[in-house]
Enzyme design. Structure first.
Site, PDB file in Angstrom:
ATOM      1  N   LEU A  53       0.866  -1.178   0.000  1.00 40.46           N
ATOM      2  CA  LEU A  53       0.000   0.000   0.000  1.00 40.46           C
ATOM      3  C   LEU A  53       0.901   1.225   0.000  1.00 40.46           C
ATOM      4  O   LEU A  53       1.843   1.301   0.801  1.00 40.46           O
ATOM      5  CB  LEU A  53      -0.904   0.024   1.239  1.00 40.46           C
ATOM      6  CG  LEU A  53      -2.125  -0.901   1.258  1.00 40.46           C
ATOM      7  CD1 LEU A  53      -2.766  -0.891   2.638  1.00 40.46           C
ATOM      8  CD2 LEU A  53      -3.143  -0.484   0.204  1.00 40.46           C
ATOM      9  N   ASP A  54       0.636   2.191  -0.884  1.00 44.23           N
ATOM     10  CA  ASP A  54       1.479   3.378  -0.890  1.00 44.23           C
ATOM     11  C   ASP A  54       1.138   4.271   0.296  1.00 44.23           C
ATOM     12  O   ASP A  54       0.215   4.001   1.071  1.00 44.23           O
ATOM     13  CB  ASP A  54       1.383   4.127  -2.224  1.00 44.23           C
ATOM     14  CG  ASP A  54      -0.026   4.636  -2.531  1.00 44.23           C
ATOM     15  OD1 ASP A  54      -0.784   4.905  -1.583  1.00 44.23           O
ATOM     16  OD2 ASP A  54      -0.364   4.772  -3.723  1.00 44.23           O
ATOM     17  N   ALA A  55       1.898   5.343   0.449  1.00 41.45           N
ATOM     18  CA  ALA A  55       1.784   6.168   1.653  1.00 41.45           C
ATOM     19  C   ALA A  55       0.405   6.804   1.790  1.00 41.45           C
ATOM     20  O   ALA A  55      -0.114   6.945   2.906  1.00 41.45           O
ATOM     21  CB  ALA A  55       2.865   7.249   1.643  1.00 41.45           C
TER      22      ALA A  55
ATOM     23  N   ARG B 165      -6.519   5.585  -8.563  1.00 40.54           N
ATOM     24  CA  ARG B 165      -6.732   7.039  -8.628  1.00 40.54           C
ATOM     25  C   ARG B 165      -6.919   7.485 -10.078  1.00 40.54           C
ATOM     26  O   ARG B 165      -7.748   8.357 -10.368  1.00 40.54           O
ATOM     27  CB  ARG B 165      -5.551   7.762  -7.983  1.00 40.54           C
ATOM     28  CG  ARG B 165      -5.369   7.435  -6.503  1.00 40.54           C
ATOM     29  CD  ARG B 165      -4.248   8.242  -5.878  1.00 40.54           C
ATOM     30  NE  ARG B 165      -4.028   7.823  -4.497  1.00 40.54           N
ATOM     31  CZ  ARG B 165      -3.040   7.015  -4.111  1.00 40.54           C
ATOM     32  NH1 ARG B 165      -2.168   6.571  -5.004  1.00 40.54           N
ATOM     33  NH2 ARG B 165      -2.920   6.658  -2.850  1.00 40.54           N
TER      34      ARG B 165
END
Length: 331
Positions: A97-99, A236
């Site tokens: 999972l990215d930040a 996104r």
């Protein structure tokens, strides 16, 4: 006690990664808390050894010294001499999972590291909730990116959004069948389609197996997306492309993973639960389910694995657009 505690740290478990935290920082924090718990356990009693000590003879008035056999503890294994018993743990991380994203993050310790490979090979789907905001576009597809466009959105309706989502799901279903290398005319392909277990045999672009709108209150909307082989940035971008299909613009305000394979939000440990006792309990609780699901997926792969039919391609180029999957699925 430390060794017995380590013996119970063998398997997979899930934590809830909050937004703003990198997955590597979450992993290091879990490792630090586990080491702290293992080293806090009461050490075993030190071994005794016999030493001959020089001293006066008991009960004698003479000042003559003699050697006396005495049992004394061995200090070479004392914690203050050798330091902490555990200084590092090898902890594996599942799908990253990215930040900016939050949600379920699967970790592995001990023999669970081998199970991570089985999880990857199973090509399990993951669930996300994705929040979007109509009316503007940014260079990073995120709300805090550099604003590049502002548009109106008064014409957008729930029905329009549902139609776009249905198109996305339908086109990705076609791509999913292609990457699964199944003979579409076979009985096995039909049975797998009925069971909903058609999966790609190898790495593929992001594939969306299901999507729907959970909440629509312009300019905000909330989507549920079931997918595989995705990145959070691709989700996104999906919001951005949905905005274009709606003849407006949209940015993503939140990406939250609610399920990773067979780990759900209820299985994920909160930040206050990242300790030895809670993680041991989570591993023990998840172990039977993990074994059963991996065995089930292995049976499906071995029982329904098919070669591609004549004229069916083994692979194709990556999609240039998340929405228009028809452009690369050969349709």
């Amino acid at each position: 006690m430390g060794s017995s505690g380590l013996a119970r740290l063998q398997g997979l478990f899930a934590v809830y990664k909050p937004p703003g935290m990198k997955w590597l920082h979450a992993r290091e924090t879990v490792e630090l808390q586990l080491l702290k718990g293992l080293n806090a356990a009461k050490p075993p009693a030190p071994e005794q050894r016999v030493r001959f000590l020089l001293g006066p003879v008991e009960g004698s008035e003479e000042k003559k010294l003699t050697l006396t056999a005495t049992s004394v503890p061995t200090l070479t294994t004392h914690r203050l001499v050798r330091g902490p018993a555990f200084t590092s743990l090898k902890i594996g991380v599942g799908h990253h999972l990215d930040a900016r994203a939050s949600g379920v993050l699967v970790l592995a310790v001990g023999h669970g590291l081998r199970l991570l490979t089985d999880v990857y090979d199973a090509h399990l789907t993951k669930d996300y909730t994705v929040r979007g905001l109509l009316g503007k576009a940014t260079d990073s597809f995120c709300e805090d990116g550099r604003l590049i466009e502002k548009t109106t959105y008064d014409h957008v309706t729930r029905e329009m959004l549902d139609r776009i989502l249905a198109r996305i799901q339908g086109s990705h279903q076609k791509a999913l069948v292609m990457y699964s290398n199944l003979d579409l005319k076979s009985q096995e392909a039909y049975e797998m389609a009925v069971q909903g277990v058609i999966r790609p045999m190898n790495k593929s672009p992001m594939l969306i197996t299901g999507t729907r709108c959970l909440h629509f209150a312009p300019p905000e909307f909330l989507l549920e997306v079931q997918c595989m082989h995705e990145t959070q940035q691709q989700l996104r971008k999906l919001v951005h492309e949905i905005g274009l299909e709606l003849k407006t613009a949209a940015v993503c305000t939140q990406v939250r993973r609610t399920r990773d394979g067979f780990f759900r939000l209820d299985d994920a440990l909160l930040r206050t639960q990242w300790n030895l006792h809670s993680i041991q309990g989570a591993i023990q609780s998840a172990a039977p389910r993990v074994a059963a699901e991996l065995e089930r997926n292995l049976r499906l792969r071995l029982g329904h694995q098919q070669l591609p039919s004549a004229g069916q391609p083994w692979g194709s180029k990556d999609p240039s657009s998340t929405v228009e999957v028809e452009s690369y699925s050969g349709q």
